[in-house]
Write an enzyme that holds these catalytic residues in place. Structure first.
Site, mmCIF file in Angstrom:
data_model
loop_
_atom_site.group_PDB
_atom_site.id
_atom_site.type_symbol
_atom_site.label_atom_id
_atom_site.label_comp_id
_atom_site.label_asym_id
_atom_site.label_seq_id
_atom_site.Cartn_x
_atom_site.Cartn_y
_atom_site.Cartn_z
ATOM 1 N N ASP A 1 0.866 -1.172 0.000
ATOM 2 C CA ASP A 1 0.000 0.000 0.000
ATOM 3 C C ASP A 1 0.903 1.223 0.000
ATOM 4 O O ASP A 1 2.089 1.151 0.290
ATOM 5 C CB ASP A 1 -0.930 -0.016 1.210
ATOM 6 C CG ASP A 1 -2.198 0.797 0.994
ATOM 7 O OD1 ASP A 1 -2.219 1.676 0.100
ATOM 8 O OD2 ASP A 1 -3.189 0.558 1.726
ATOM 9 N N TRP A 2 0.326 2.365 -0.306
ATOM 10 C CA TRP A 2 1.111 3.574 -0.518
ATOM 11 C C TRP A 2 1.762 4.029 0.790
ATOM 12 O O TRP A 2 1.092 4.366 1.759
ATOM 13 C CB TRP A 2 0.227 4.648 -1.117
ATOM 14 C CG TRP A 2 0.191 4.640 -2.622
ATOM 15 C CD1 TRP A 2 0.354 5.716 -3.444
ATOM 16 C CD2 TRP A 2 0.007 3.522 -3.506
ATOM 17 N NE1 TRP A 2 0.291 5.338 -4.774
ATOM 18 C CE2 TRP A 2 0.087 3.998 -4.843
ATOM 19 C CE3 TRP A 2 -0.194 2.156 -3.312
ATOM 20 C CZ2 TRP A 2 -0.052 3.164 -5.950
ATOM 21 C CZ3 TRP A 2 -0.328 1.324 -4.418
ATOM 22 C CH2 TRP A 2 -0.259 1.826 -5.710
#
Length: 1435
Positions: A303-304
């Site tokens: 995920d970012w």
């Protein structure tokens, strides 16, 4: 009231599970309610749990149908250089290219950068795209074909925009907590419904030639603390979801297995920690579960900004980091050049890098991306909708055409309309639906029917709740190409039929709604009221909801809207757009609510879809994908809103095991309003003729043999000179490249710690053949799990008059003592003509019948009896049969819901001791996976440092320098394995408070649900005796008192100014402090004493309390902030005042009258509220003084009003002492108050106090027109003893069918005559104690009746039964944490909730009885009054 005791005590918060439903609420140690815990999770769902190391990271082999894709990928990777390989694993940085995530490109081979783009319901941040229904809405269709159709539609639009990987679908969160912010992005809290939905969605997306990215892996069930801060003190210490092995397999991993089996190209690891190891560097979940047990062939993407290390993450199984930089636009990366360095210096083996790249390219080939390229891809920019702009947005570089405005919608609008209609659930219908469209007058109410005044895309990432709700907020969104609102669609339908149409879309326009509702009713028309509840991702806060919802109420004061409309309109249809479960109890049984429709999150065709349902163009066939309960407590779990581990990672213990949603309702004996799988139709169906056919299947066996050794592809030069920036290369600033700055690895790392001697796990470098896991062997797990063992058929008949869809559902009871009552295992949506029948057919696989065994790490079918059920919902299952297990190998008896067998030791061990860590460990290569150590071993400096270089040199051989240990960090909470909560329901609990007293992260606050609990691990300290009020025999409350560590007298030293003058406040404080110190040997241990802002407000020089004490006793007022500590001996009158004898009413009266009289006089004057005295006659002819308070200059018209009973234990005080307090309420709210001078005990026994107050209420009703108030909007309110009167008055009205009240507002109410003793642990803090209570109740009831069986709820409200509670008005209750009446309030609220009565309960931390009167300027008091003001304004 023994006022000094409350006025001068510093307080300590008690952890109260029941109040944990507000983000600003009291600290709460767990998200599982005490009555919902499953003792079999004790081995895993505990604070401080660790995740075992599992290495090496499995290499992909092309298993299943991936063989051809792997052959192509291997050939492609074989020709790549080291930096090219690294480039495919690393994002270029936030806003560096046109998509939300982009890898580097390979210019030499003409291979474009890979484009990763949100979202799970459409293409985000572009135009001319569709906005599809959310996952939860499509799940409500229970239609496999529509799951696939929606996936194909979304995939084709991503493909048309040039996207390589769609960031969706979602099965994490699964939906553990109904208030979770992102549950709407996924499908359902049921793993089977979610698993089937995610599998079909993936197939659809990838059929369009786009890689699906299933997310968020795993246990990412709430938004609070997902990345740590806020609060800022947490830093990067993200929440840890602590779960046992069985729950992981039987619940949360289940749909991910379906995703892997469906061929998902990518899986995104999540922000949270799992058993105190970051998800994206957790070797157990990534290497062992996903890549080994489930044999996942694709790649793991972070995920970012969820990557927290370099080498450790790579060895733990992470294949791609997104968006590439450590923080957005930080110009630093854990991968990129650091990964190049790590391969060159040996800390990352070549085979591991090659596997990363092969997995990425195999997924690319698996969906045939080469044949699905779009022109000019990507043909949009995520950062602007302008046609021309910078391709490299953050660098302002390469100005060109970046948006080609490609219309990718195709024919999806009609599909979206049909999908949303199919996912609409009819909950209630008294025969009014479908509407004809020819009703003489149709009226629509509520802002949820209309368009956002700022436009459908006016709020970034849909971060607001303005207008109709067709999409939640966050990254899981897309721009609307248009939004058809219900208002315009219904209006078009009605006007097209020649009928009249009007609307009121302002939820606060109460008078207009009432007037319009009256007109509709008079002409036999239809009122349609729209309401919603929104949520989303945690980086956006809407109406104080930070991602997760604060509660399950409907937004926009919808309950008041419904009350107003239904007060006049006898045909009110309610339509709800919600992100999940909401509370309907305030109107579900209202006879004027003739229909209720859940329309979910429908997407762009919202209005058309709901109009199709309301007007019969589509017969509703949707079924609930979750449960609708009557109170939040029924679900057994809630959001963890407050950190519970100091500044370390909050510990979220999944103690309920597999029992979430309908499974929890079944286990707890709760009755939902509408159960999971429920939904009505315009026709009816019957079920019959259940048949079960057994099938022979191969025996369940573990795969044999081993994998091949880890392969490598191509060669890598050992010369660093080959990987420096090419000559003449024009590097963009803050863009992540794989190149070195120089030929020196240490210089390129720019890390002063480069070269430090550190050894990574030796197993992480093992490239030899590895054995298969017994539960593995193919994508999705052991292929024998999917063998069909039974086929079940049943006849479903349409017994109505119109064609309709029925969703037939198959459930199993697995028979074990700890298995859920039923679990969904299959379903089918069938269209049946009127009078016709259809055959429902569903398979039961070995997996469906299996439980997880932690000892063997494999699935088994227990010998317990298995029962199959078929019906229309989880609670309407008319058909059943016992499955014969003859010929099927069975394992140990027992079930799930926790560890059915003892957990294997390695699952819970940690690998490293603290001695292996160093405060100087700053480089990413030495940043170990937290799956290798206890959370206490990870310093904050390690977590926050850049950790840029991969500087470590791998040890040539041998294990880590320190032997593995089972080090465990100090767990902040311990749980007994049995629950003492004898009740099965909890009311709605709210709290808007914030404790001023942080908890020390190293000190446990021990919670025990029972004085006698099952055996605990030897490492746990013995649980102390829990706090339990002596009056309660039915319920043992599950909370222990504050557990203090050893305290010195200096903790309680009073303060004096330099002249050593000491005020009475400090003297009493010292007296109390000394008493506490004397008790430190009794059940103490845990948190350190901290002074709180409440104490500071009490002792603040020149404050109200100081002035009052000075006048009372002639002492100097407390000084300004303290200068030096001084010991003070308590004067004799202090002991006298805080220890009145039982029965001494006169002393109590004189003290209270003197104190409150002065208190009232010391309050600031409020000039804009006026009061008027008058008398009215009680039923016995007595003249009652009434004081009427109104706001000056305000002409009242149909106003709400409050009938108030003052405090004083019903034995003291007078109306006049409350002038300042009542004026404060009236000034802030504009609502008029009538305060009654009821007759006091013991001169007048019960129920005279209640009937006197009722006389005042009758006066308000009789004179409503003259007073300008609405007789239907009168609340009864009271504090302390007045709260007792207010609560009992509600019962009196019900029993005598008197003038009703719309709400009971109870301020720290005195509810139970059986509370006659002060618990020892609470004794130092209470102001009104057991002796006071004995005295008061004996005065009110008579000594011989106190505690007797004949006391009625009209005298002591806590005596009510569930039957008594039913039909009472909604309640607002607030109380202090250190109040003797606290448990009475909790129990009263619980019974109200169990009886279906809406109840809002606030428990304010660190404060005793009457705190708001003694310290009105304290922040907690201000917050308290704000909550009361809100409750009054809502009348």
């Amino acid at each position: 009231m023994t006022f000094l005791r409350i006025a001068l005590l510093a307080a300590v918060p008690l952890a109260l599970a029941q109040v944990q439903t507000q983000p600003a609420g009291s600290p709460f140690p767990a998200s599982t309610f005490p009555n919902a815990t499953d003792p079999l999770t004790d081995g895993g769902a505990v604070s401080g749990q660790t995740s075992p190391p599992k290495y090496p990271s499995p290499w992909g082999a092309g298993a299943g149908d991936w063989e051809a894709a792997y052959a192509q990928a291997r050939a492609f990777v074989s020709q790549l250089t080291l930096t090219e390989k690294v480039n495919l694993t690393t994002g270029v940085g936030w806003e560096g290219e046109q998509c939300v995530g982009n890898t580097g490109s390979l210019p030499r081979l003409g291979f474009k950068a890979l484009c990763m783009q949100d979202s799970p319901l459409g293409v985000r941040d572009t135009d001319f795209n569709s906005a599809f229904p959310a996952g939860m809405t499509i799940a409500a269709t229970w239609d496999r074909a529509l799951f696939y159709q929606r996936g194909l539609g979304m995939g084709s639009e991503h493909q048309g925009k040039g996207v390589d990987a769609q960031l969706g679908p979602v099965v994490g969160p699964l939906g553990r907590q109904p208030a979770g912010g992102r549950g709407w992005e996924g499908f359902s809290p049921d793993p089977v419904l979610s698993g089937i939905a995610v599998g079909e969605t993936i197939k659809g997306i990838q059929a369009a030639g786009v890689m699906a990215t299933t997310k968020h892996y795993i246990l990412n069930e709430q938004e609070h603390f997902r990345q740590g801060a806020p609060p800022a003190s947490l830093g990067l210490n993200a929440i840890s979801s602590n779960v046992d092995d069985v729950t992981m397999h039987e619940l949360y991993l289940w749909p991910f297995a379906d995703a892997v089996r469906a061929g998902t190209g990518s899986i995104m690891c999540s922000y949270n920690q799992i058993n105190n190891s970051q998800a994206c560097q957790n070797s157990y979940t990534q290497n062992y579960l996903l890549k080994n047990e489930l044999d996942f062939q694709g790649f793991i993407m972070s995920d970012w900004s969820a990557t927290h290390s370099g080498v450790s993450s790579v060895l733990a199984g992470l294949d791609m980091t997104m968006p590439g930089d450590v923080g957005f636009d930080s110009a630093t990366s854990y991968f990129g050049a650091n990964l190049t360095i790590a391969v060159l210096n040996g800390t990352v083996p070549q085979w591991r890098l090659d596997d990363m790249v092969v997995r990425i390219m195999a997924a690319w080939y698996y969906v045939d991306r080469a044949a699905h390229q779009a022109p000019d891809s990507p043909n949009f920019s995520s950062w602007t909708l302008d046609t021309f702009g910078y391709r490299h947005f953050v660098q302002s570089a390469d100005y060109t055409q970046i948006n080609y405005h490609v219309d990718v919608r195709g024919e999806h609008a009609q599909q979206i309309r049909a999908q949303a209609a199919a996912g609409t659930v009819l909950l209630k219908n008294n025969g009014v639906l479908p509407l004809s469209g020819k009703e003489k007058l149709t009226a629509v109410f509520g802002y949820d029917s209309a368009e956002n005044p700022w436009g459908p895309n006016g709020c970034g990432d849909r971060g607001c709740d303005n207008g109709t709700l067709a999409m939640g907020w966050g990254s899981g969104t897309a721009n609307f190409p248009y939004l058809i609102t219900p208002l315009e669609a219904i209006k078009a339908e009605v006007v097209g039929n020649g009928a009249a149409f009007e609307s009121v879309t302002d939820n606060g326009a109460y008078n207009q709604m009432v007037a319009l509702g009256r007109r509709v009713s008079q002409v036999g028309g239809a009122c349609i009221a729209f309401g919603n509840a929104d949520s989303g991702e945690g980086y956006i806060t809407v109406d104080n909801n930070t991602g997760d919802r604060n509660n399950l109420t409907l937004w926009g004061d919808f309950d008041t809207l419904i009350a107003d409309v239904t007060s006049q309109c006898n045909n009110t249809i309610v339509v709800l757009h919600t992100v999940g479960a909401v509370l309907l109890d305030s109107f579900v049984n209202n006879p004027n609510v003739t229909a209720i429709v859940w329309a979910g999150i429908p997407g762009q065709e919202s209005g058309n879809s709901i109009t199709d349902i309301l007007y019969g163009k589509v017969n509703p066939g949707g079924k609930l994908p979750f449960t609708l309960g009557s109170s939040q407590g029924q679900y057994g779990v809630d959001i963890l809103y407050q950190p519970n581990n100091g500044n370390s990672s909050p510990q979220d213990n999944f103690q309920e095991g597999v029992f979430i949603d309908y499974r929890a309702f079944d286990k707890l004996g709760e009755t939902p309003i509408y159960e999971f799988g429920y939904g009505l139709s315009y026709t009816t169906f019957s079920y019959s003729n259940l048949q079960v056919q057994a099938h022979s299947a191969p025996a369940y066996t573990a795969p044999t043999g081993k994998t091949a050794a880890a392969p490598t592809f191509g060669s890598i030069s050992n010369s660093s000179a080959a990987y420096v920036y090419p000559a003449g290369f024009n590097a963009l600033p803050i863009y992540i490249y794989p190149f070195l700055n120089s030929t020196s690895l240490s210089a390129s790392s720019n890390d002063p710690q480069y070269g430090i001697n550190y050894t990574f796990p030796a197993a992480g470098y093992d490239s030899s053949a590895q054995p298969y896991l017994p539960a593995g062997g193919a994508p999705g797990g052991n292929p024998r799990l999917y063998d069909v063992l039974f086929t079940v058929t049943a006849t479903v008949t349409n017994t109505g008059k119109v064609v309709g869809d029925e969703v037939a559902q198959l459930y199993l009871n697995l028979g074990g003592p700890n298995d859920p009552k039923v679990v969904l295992r299959n379903f089918d949506r069938i269209t049946i003509q009127p009078g016709a029948s259809a055959t429902f057919s569903a398979d039961i696989t070995r997996r469906d019948l299996s439980n997880w065994d932690t000892a063997s790490q494999n699935w088994f079918i227990s010998s317990a009896t298995k029962t199959v059920f078929v019906g229309s919902s989880s609670r309407k299952l008319p058909l059943s049969a016992t499955l014969s297990l003859s010929g099927i190998a069975t394992g140990p008896a027992g079930g799930s819901g926790g560890n059915s067998t003892a957990p294997s030791a390695p699952y819970y061990s940690s690998m490293m001791s603290a001695s292996m860590m160093s405060s100087k460990m700053m480089s990413s290569s030495m940043m170990m996976s937290s799956s290798m150590m206890s959370p206490s071993m990870m310093s904050s400096s390690m977590m926050s440092s850049p950790m840029m270089s991969s500087s470590m040199t791998k040890s040539a051989s041998g294990p880590p320098s320190s032997a593995p240990t089972s080090a465990s960090s100090s767990a902040p909470y311990y749980y007994s394995s049995t629950s003492a909560m004898s009740t099965s329901s909890a009311p709605i609990y709210y709290s808007s408070t914030t404790s001023a007293m942080p908890t020390s992260p190293a000190s446990p606050s021990v919670y025990s649900a029972s004085t006698t609990s099952a055996s605990k691990p030897a490492s746990r300290p013995p649980a102390p005796t829990p706090y339990s009020s002596t009056f309660s025999t039915a319920t043992s409350y599950a909370h222990s008192p504050p557990m203090y560590s050893s305290m010195s007298a200096t903790n309680f030293t009073a303060f004096a100014p330099n002249d050593t003058t000491a005020g009475i406040a400090r003297q009493v404080k010292e007296n109390v402090g000394s008493a506490l110190v004397q008790r430190r040997g009794r059940a103490l241990g845990g948190r350190t004493w901290l002074r709180v802002e409440y104490e500071a407000a009490l002792c603040n020089g020149g404050g109200i309390l100081g002035a009052i004490l000075g006048k009372l006793f002639g002492a100097d007022p407390p000084p300004k902030p303290p200068v030096s500590p001084v010991s003070v001996s308590p004067p004799s009158y202090v002991a006298r005042l805080i220890s009145s004898q039982v029965g001494d009413i006169e002393t109590r009266r004189s003290n209270n009258d003197a104190f409150f009289g002065l208190l009232n006089s010391q309050q600031p004057a409020i000039s804009d509220v006026e009061c008027q005295d008058f008398y009215t006659k009680a039923s016995d002819g007595h003249d009652l003084l009434c004081r009427w308070f109104t706001k000056k200059g305000v002409k009242l018209s149909d106003s709400p009003a409050v009938c108030y009973a003052h405090g004083g234990g019903m034995i003291s005080l007078r109306v006049e002492y409350y002038d300042s307090t009542i004026k404060r309420y009236v000034k802030a709210t504009g609502v008029p108050f009538l305060v009654i001078e009821y007759r006091l005990a013991p001169e007048f026994k019960a129920p005279i106090q209640v009937t006197d107050t009722y006389t005042g209420l009758q006066y308000l009703v009789a004179h409503a027109d003259n007073l300008g108030i609405d007789p239907k909007r009168i609340a009864v309110m009271g504090d302390s003893g007045g709260g007792a009167i207010a609560a009992s008055l509600a019962h009196y009205i019900k029993r005598n069918k008197g003038s009703p009240v719309c709400k009971q507002i109870l301020i720290y109410p005195m509810l139970d005559d059986r509370t006659t003793a002060t618990p020892e642990n609470l004794a130092p803090f209470v102001s009104w104690d057991g002796n006071d209570n004995k005295t008061a109740w004996a005065a009110v009831l008579g000594q011989d009746r106190v505690g007797g069986a004949d006391v009625q709820p009209t005298e002591a409200a806590a005596r009510m039964t569930l039957e008594d509670a039913q039909g009472l008005p909604p309640a607002y209750i607030d109380i202090g944490e250190l109040d003797l009446f606290r448990d009475e309030a909790l129990e009263y609220a619980r019974k109200l909730g169990q009886a279906g009565v809406s109840c809002e309960l606030h428990v304010f931390p660190s404060v005793p009885h009457g705190y708001d009167a003694f310290a009105p300027e304290a922040e907690v008091s201000k917050r308290t009054f704000e909550e009361r003001f809100r409750a009054i304004r809502s009348l």
